[in-house]
Scaffold this motif. Structure first.
Motif, mmCIF file in Angstrom:
data_model
loop_
_atom_site.group_PDB
_atom_site.id
_atom_site.type_symbol
_atom_site.label_atom_id
_atom_site.label_comp_id
_atom_site.label_asym_id
_atom_site.label_seq_id
_atom_site.Cartn_x
_atom_site.Cartn_y
_atom_site.Cartn_z
ATOM 1 N N MET A 65 -3.590 31.046 1.225
ATOM 2 C CA MET A 65 -3.354 32.499 0.797
ATOM 3 C C MET A 65 -1.784 32.442 -0.011
ATOM 4 S SD MET A 65 -3.280 36.103 2.992
ATOM 5 C CE MET A 65 -1.914 35.619 3.953
ATOM 6 N N LEU A 66 -1.744 33.031 -1.042
ATOM 7 C CA LEU A 66 -0.346 33.284 -1.716
ATOM 8 C C LEU A 66 -0.101 34.827 -1.776
ATOM 9 C CD1 LEU A 66 1.783 32.433 -3.865
ATOM 10 C CD2 LEU A 66 -0.033 33.144 -5.633
ATOM 11 N N ALA A 103 3.014 37.882 -2.492
ATOM 12 C CA ALA A 103 4.234 38.037 -3.306
ATOM 13 C C ALA A 103 4.592 39.423 -2.895
ATOM 14 C CB ALA A 103 3.809 37.912 -4.911
ATOM 15 N N GLY A 104 5.837 39.489 -2.472
ATOM 16 C CA GLY A 104 6.579 40.995 -2.392
ATOM 17 C C GLY A 104 6.989 41.460 -3.404
ATOM 18 N N ARG A 105 7.077 42.897 -3.764
ATOM 19 C CA ARG A 105 7.955 43.475 -4.972
ATOM 20 C C ARG A 105 9.121 42.981 -5.057
ATOM 21 N NH1 ARG A 105 6.196 47.461 -8.003
ATOM 22 N NH2 ARG A 105 4.272 46.894 -7.720
ATOM 23 N N LYS A 106 9.889 42.661 -3.962
ATOM 24 C CA LYS A 106 11.429 42.542 -3.790
ATOM 25 C C LYS A 106 11.818 41.027 -3.877
ATOM 26 C CE LYS A 106 12.367 46.781 -1.629
ATOM 27 N NZ LYS A 106 12.832 47.576 -0.530
ATOM 28 N N GLY A 107 11.026 40.110 -4.469
ATOM 29 C CA GLY A 107 11.152 38.811 -4.805
ATOM 30 C C GLY A 107 10.715 37.771 -3.842
ATOM 31 N N HIS A 108 9.919 38.199 -2.631
ATOM 32 C CA HIS A 108 9.546 36.975 -1.804
ATOM 33 C C HIS A 108 8.188 36.605 -2.049
ATOM 34 C CE1 HIS A 108 7.794 36.275 2.380
ATOM 35 N NE2 HIS A 108 8.671 35.229 1.937
ATOM 36 N N LEU A 109 8.063 35.328 -2.296
ATOM 37 C CA LEU A 109 6.879 34.358 -2.564
ATOM 38 C C LEU A 109 6.637 33.494 -1.555
ATOM 39 C CD1 LEU A 109 7.603 33.680 -6.405
ATOM 40 C CD2 LEU A 109 6.252 35.295 -5.393
ATOM 41 N N ALA A 110 5.393 33.326 -1.036
ATOM 42 C CA ALA A 110 5.238 32.245 0.094
ATOM 43 C C ALA A 110 3.545 32.073 -0.002
ATOM 44 C CB ALA A 110 5.332 33.221 1.470
ATOM 45 N N ILE A 111 3.336 30.802 0.390
ATOM 46 C CA ILE A 111 2.149 30.231 0.484
ATOM 47 C C ILE A 111 1.944 29.829 2.111
ATOM 48 C CG2 ILE A 111 0.576 28.349 -0.076
ATOM 49 C CD1 ILE A 111 1.870 27.866 -2.623
ATOM 50 N N MET A 112 0.797 30.540 2.568
ATOM 51 C CA MET A 112 0.093 30.084 3.988
ATOM 52 C C MET A 112 -1.115 29.415 3.806
ATOM 53 S SD MET A 112 -0.708 32.760 6.750
ATOM 54 C CE MET A 112 1.176 33.571 6.953
ATOM 55 N N ASP A 113 -0.973 28.393 5.010
ATOM 56 C CA ASP A 113 -2.357 27.668 5.390
ATOM 57 C C ASP A 113 -2.865 28.384 6.429
ATOM 58 O OD1 ASP A 113 -4.202 26.069 6.033
ATOM 59 O OD2 ASP A 113 -3.018 24.119 6.181
ATOM 60 N N LEU A 114 -4.105 28.936 6.015
ATOM 61 C CA LEU A 114 -4.856 29.768 6.869
ATOM 62 C C LEU A 114 -5.646 29.024 8.049
ATOM 63 C CD1 LEU A 114 -6.193 32.442 4.398
ATOM 64 C CD2 LEU A 114 -4.236 32.675 6.187
ATOM 65 N N HIS A 115 -5.615 27.808 7.993
ATOM 66 C CA HIS A 115 -6.273 27.016 8.939
ATOM 67 C C HIS A 115 -5.251 26.782 10.099
ATOM 68 C CE1 HIS A 115 -9.852 24.839 6.541
ATOM 69 N NE2 HIS A 115 -10.014 26.248 6.445
ATOM 70 N N THR A 116 -4.257 26.692 9.932
ATOM 71 C CA THR A 116 -2.957 26.306 10.821
ATOM 72 C C THR A 116 -2.127 27.801 11.282
ATOM 73 O OG1 THR A 116 -1.449 25.556 9.295
ATOM 74 C CG2 THR A 116 -3.124 24.030 10.266
ATOM 75 N N LEU A 117 -2.490 28.702 10.279
ATOM 76 C CA LEU A 117 -1.779 29.662 10.333
ATOM 77 C C LEU A 117 -0.036 29.387 10.241
ATOM 78 C CD1 LEU A 117 -3.749 32.216 12.879
ATOM 79 C CD2 LEU A 117 -3.694 32.202 10.094
ATOM 80 N N LYS A 118 0.186 28.563 9.428
ATOM 81 C CA LYS A 118 1.659 28.280 9.251
ATOM 82 C C LYS A 118 2.130 28.356 7.669
ATOM 83 C CE LYS A 118 1.955 25.030 13.250
ATOM 84 N NZ LYS A 118 2.280 23.739 13.755
ATOM 85 N N PRO A 119 3.227 28.701 7.370
ATOM 86 C CA PRO A 119 3.733 28.846 6.012
ATOM 87 C C PRO A 119 3.886 27.165 5.452
ATOM 88 C CG PRO A 119 5.406 29.430 7.231
ATOM 89 C CD PRO A 119 4.301 29.160 8.162
ATOM 90 N N VAL A 120 3.369 27.152 4.095
ATOM 91 C CA VAL A 120 3.471 26.082 3.424
ATOM 92 C C VAL A 120 4.859 26.025 2.881
ATOM 93 C CG1 VAL A 120 2.706 24.494 1.681
ATOM 94 C CG2 VAL A 120 1.059 25.522 3.031
ATOM 95 N N LYS A 121 5.076 27.004 2.212
ATOM 96 C CA LYS A 121 6.673 27.022 1.497
ATOM 97 C C LYS A 121 6.862 28.766 1.078
ATOM 98 C CE LYS A 121 10.470 26.004 -0.446
ATOM 99 N NZ LYS A 121 11.540 25.272 0.195
ATOM 100 N N ASP A 122 8.068 29.323 1.538
ATOM 101 C CA ASP A 122 8.349 30.726 1.147
ATOM 102 C C ASP A 122 10.020 30.618 0.777
ATOM 103 O OD1 ASP A 122 9.694 32.311 4.104
ATOM 104 O OD2 ASP A 122 9.275 30.129 3.829
#
Length: 538
Positions: free
Chosen positions: A130-131, A133-152
């Motif tokens: 899941m990708l 994107a917050g309006r104030k500049g926050h970008l993150a990718i999450m692995d929904l199988h482990t519920l852990k962020p890949v990168k933010d």
């Protein structure tokens, strides 16, 4: 007594096994490839053995397909069922979570990020990543199988929209001034200045085209494999922040402030279809996975369901929606403010009825909703963060690993990336009816030119022949009479080509007109010729 019970159990098991065998036999016949070949008449032992092995292989594949259909491909969808006077839309998320398994319960979560919203979300085709994107500049990718962020990471400027590209390794973000492409590690790879200040993004996965619409209403298509701008068109309908892809034919639809929805393809400067859907600005557009239904919402407080085969409205529902989305099984979700409702299609008609509702906490303003592929989950991006709610019966339970595999390894992902690049479709393949791709276009009947055009072309050809300079020759071959005769032959040859198109062809006979017979009065003939006059002429 125990013997009697054991007899009853044995009889029951035998009956169940017999019913199961009969059901499997019926399904096996469905997958068989006709009657089996008669191998007894063959004298060639080698050929007979090869055909016997082939028939055995066909039999195994039919049995495997029948078992897969019975146990894996259930025809009944797992929707909520109410008893008595109960209503499915009264079931809360807490009540649903108590009845599902632990793996499904993990898909129900809330992430509170009050300082960086509102958020927009996107999923990969497999539904694993899941990708956000917050309006104030926050970008993150999450692995929904482990519920852990890949990168933010933080880009420190406004982000209006973000979409995954062909897989989770790359994604595009529409920022304050330009559109940027990032890798999964957060590395900036490209800056797409040609798109301008983009409002919405869409990615055509079969064509590897990134589509965008900016503040001034310009629609852009860019090939991400070559970096070439395939199309750049003015919609001429003002600013728009509604852009949606039809997954059936890869046509892009944009909603405008005048209540119209226009559909575009990369190779056309004019819209393919222009529909007046609402009496006010269009706020949301979504397409059914089969491509035949479209849902629109407008400021006139109506949600409409359209049949794209006839371009007529099938149903009009009251209410406004800022975001619309269809699930893989055909459920429609609509959100406005902090309220989300899910509609299900009725089995006997094309109308949609209320199925579920979900109320966010007071003050939460929903920005975007999106169903997660191959899961009974609805993702919600709102002003205070992210939420994921359970919607039974929304996702496709059986995934095709050749199309989207949630459990693919790194090697499988690399092989798939090469395969989809080889199968990449050209922009010309985008059309309203994709079934026409690969068919032979009917030859149009050649229109007959007007007589004036033929005469004009014939006069030009004759003048060109007469103006040709004849080369001088010796021994009397360049006499004026011979030169004139050669030119006359050239003129006659040119005129002969226009006989079939209505010209006189130099014959002076009026072209293809039939010669009219001379009508002579009988009284004008000499007496000696009267016996030769036919009776019809008298």
């Amino acid at each position: 007594m125990n013997n009697t019970n054991s007899i009853y159990l044995t009889c029951g098991c035998l009956l169940w096994f017999q019913d199961f065998s009969d059901d499997i036999d019926v399904k096996v016949k469905k997958y068989q490839r006709g009657e089996s070949a008669d191998l007894e008449a063959l004298k060639d032992k080698k050929l007979k053995g090869q055909l016997a092995n082939r028939e055995e292989l066909y039999k195994r594949s039919a049995n495997a397909a029948a078992k897969a259909e019975k146990w894996l491909m259930q025809t009944e969808s797992g929707l909520l069922e109410a008893e008595g006077i109960e209503k499915t839309w009264r079931f809360s998320q807490q009540a649903i979570a108590q009845e599902v398994d632990i793996a499904s319960r993990k898909n129900q979560f809330d992430i509170v990020l009050p300082d960086l919203g509102p958020y927009t979300i996107d999923y990969t085709a497999s539904g694993r990543y899941m990708l956000t994107a917050g309006r104030k500049g926050h970008l993150a990718i999450m692995d929904l199988h482990t519920l852990k962020p890949v990168k933010d990471f933080q880009v420190r400027e406004t982000v209006r929209d973000a979409v995954f590209l062909h897989n989770e390794l790359f994604f595009a973000a529409a920022q304050k001034k330009y559109t940027y492409i990032y890798s999964r590690e957060g590395t900036e790879l490209h800056c797409l200045k040609e798109h301008g200040a983009v409002m919405k993004l869409q990615f055509l996965k079969n064509h590897f085209l990134l589509s965008s619409i900016n503040k001034s209403g310009h629609l852009h298509y860019q090939d991400i494999t070559t970096g070439q701008i395939v199309g750049s068109y003015r919609t001429a309908l003002g600013r728009s922040d509604v852009l949606q892809l039809n997954p059936y034919n890869s046509v892009i639809a944009s909603g405008h402030s005048g209540g119209t929805v226009t559909m575009w393809k990369p190779t056309s400067a004019a819209p393919l279809i222009k529909i007046l859907c609402h009496r006010g600005p269009v706020t949301a557009v979504s397409f059914h996975p089969n491509g035949h239904l479209m849902a629109t919402s407008g400021m006139d407080k109506h949600i409409k369901i359209w049949d794209l085969r006839t371009y007529k409205s099938l149903q009009t529902l009251p209410g406004n929606a800022k975001s619309l989305t269809f699930s893989q099984k055909g459920l429609l979700a609509a959100s406005t403010g902090s309220f989300t409702q899910i509609l299900e299609p009725s089995s006997d008609s094309m109308s949609y009825n209320r199925y579920m509702i979900h109320q966010m906490a007071k003050g939460y303003q929903i920005n975007k909703i999106l169903f997660r592929p191959y899961e009974d989950v609805l993702g919600i991006g709102h002003s205070m963060g992210l939420s994921s709610v359970l919607v039974p019966g929304s996702g496709e339970p059986n995934f095709d690993s050749w199309v989207a595999n949630p459990y693919e390894t790194v090697k499988e992902r690399r092989e798939k990336e090469v395969r989809v690049l080889l199968d990449k479709l050209p922009p010309e393949a985008v059309m309203l009816d994709p079934t026409k791709v690969g068919t032979v276009r009917k030859e149009r009947r050649k229109e007959r030119r007007r007589k004036a055009e033929v005469e004009e072309e014939k006069a030009a050809a004759v003048a060109a022949v007469k103006s040709v300079v004849v080369k001088k020759k010796t021994k009397g071959r360049s006499k004026p009479s011979k030169v004139a005769r050669k030119k006359q032959e050239g003129v006659e040859k040119v005129k002969r080509g226009f006989v079939s198109e209505g010209g006189d062809g130099g014959g002076g006979g009026g072209g293809d007109k039939k010669k009219q017979k001379r009508v002579v009065e009988v009284g004008d003939l000499p007496v000696a010729l009267l016996p030769f006059v036919s009776k019809k002429g008298k």
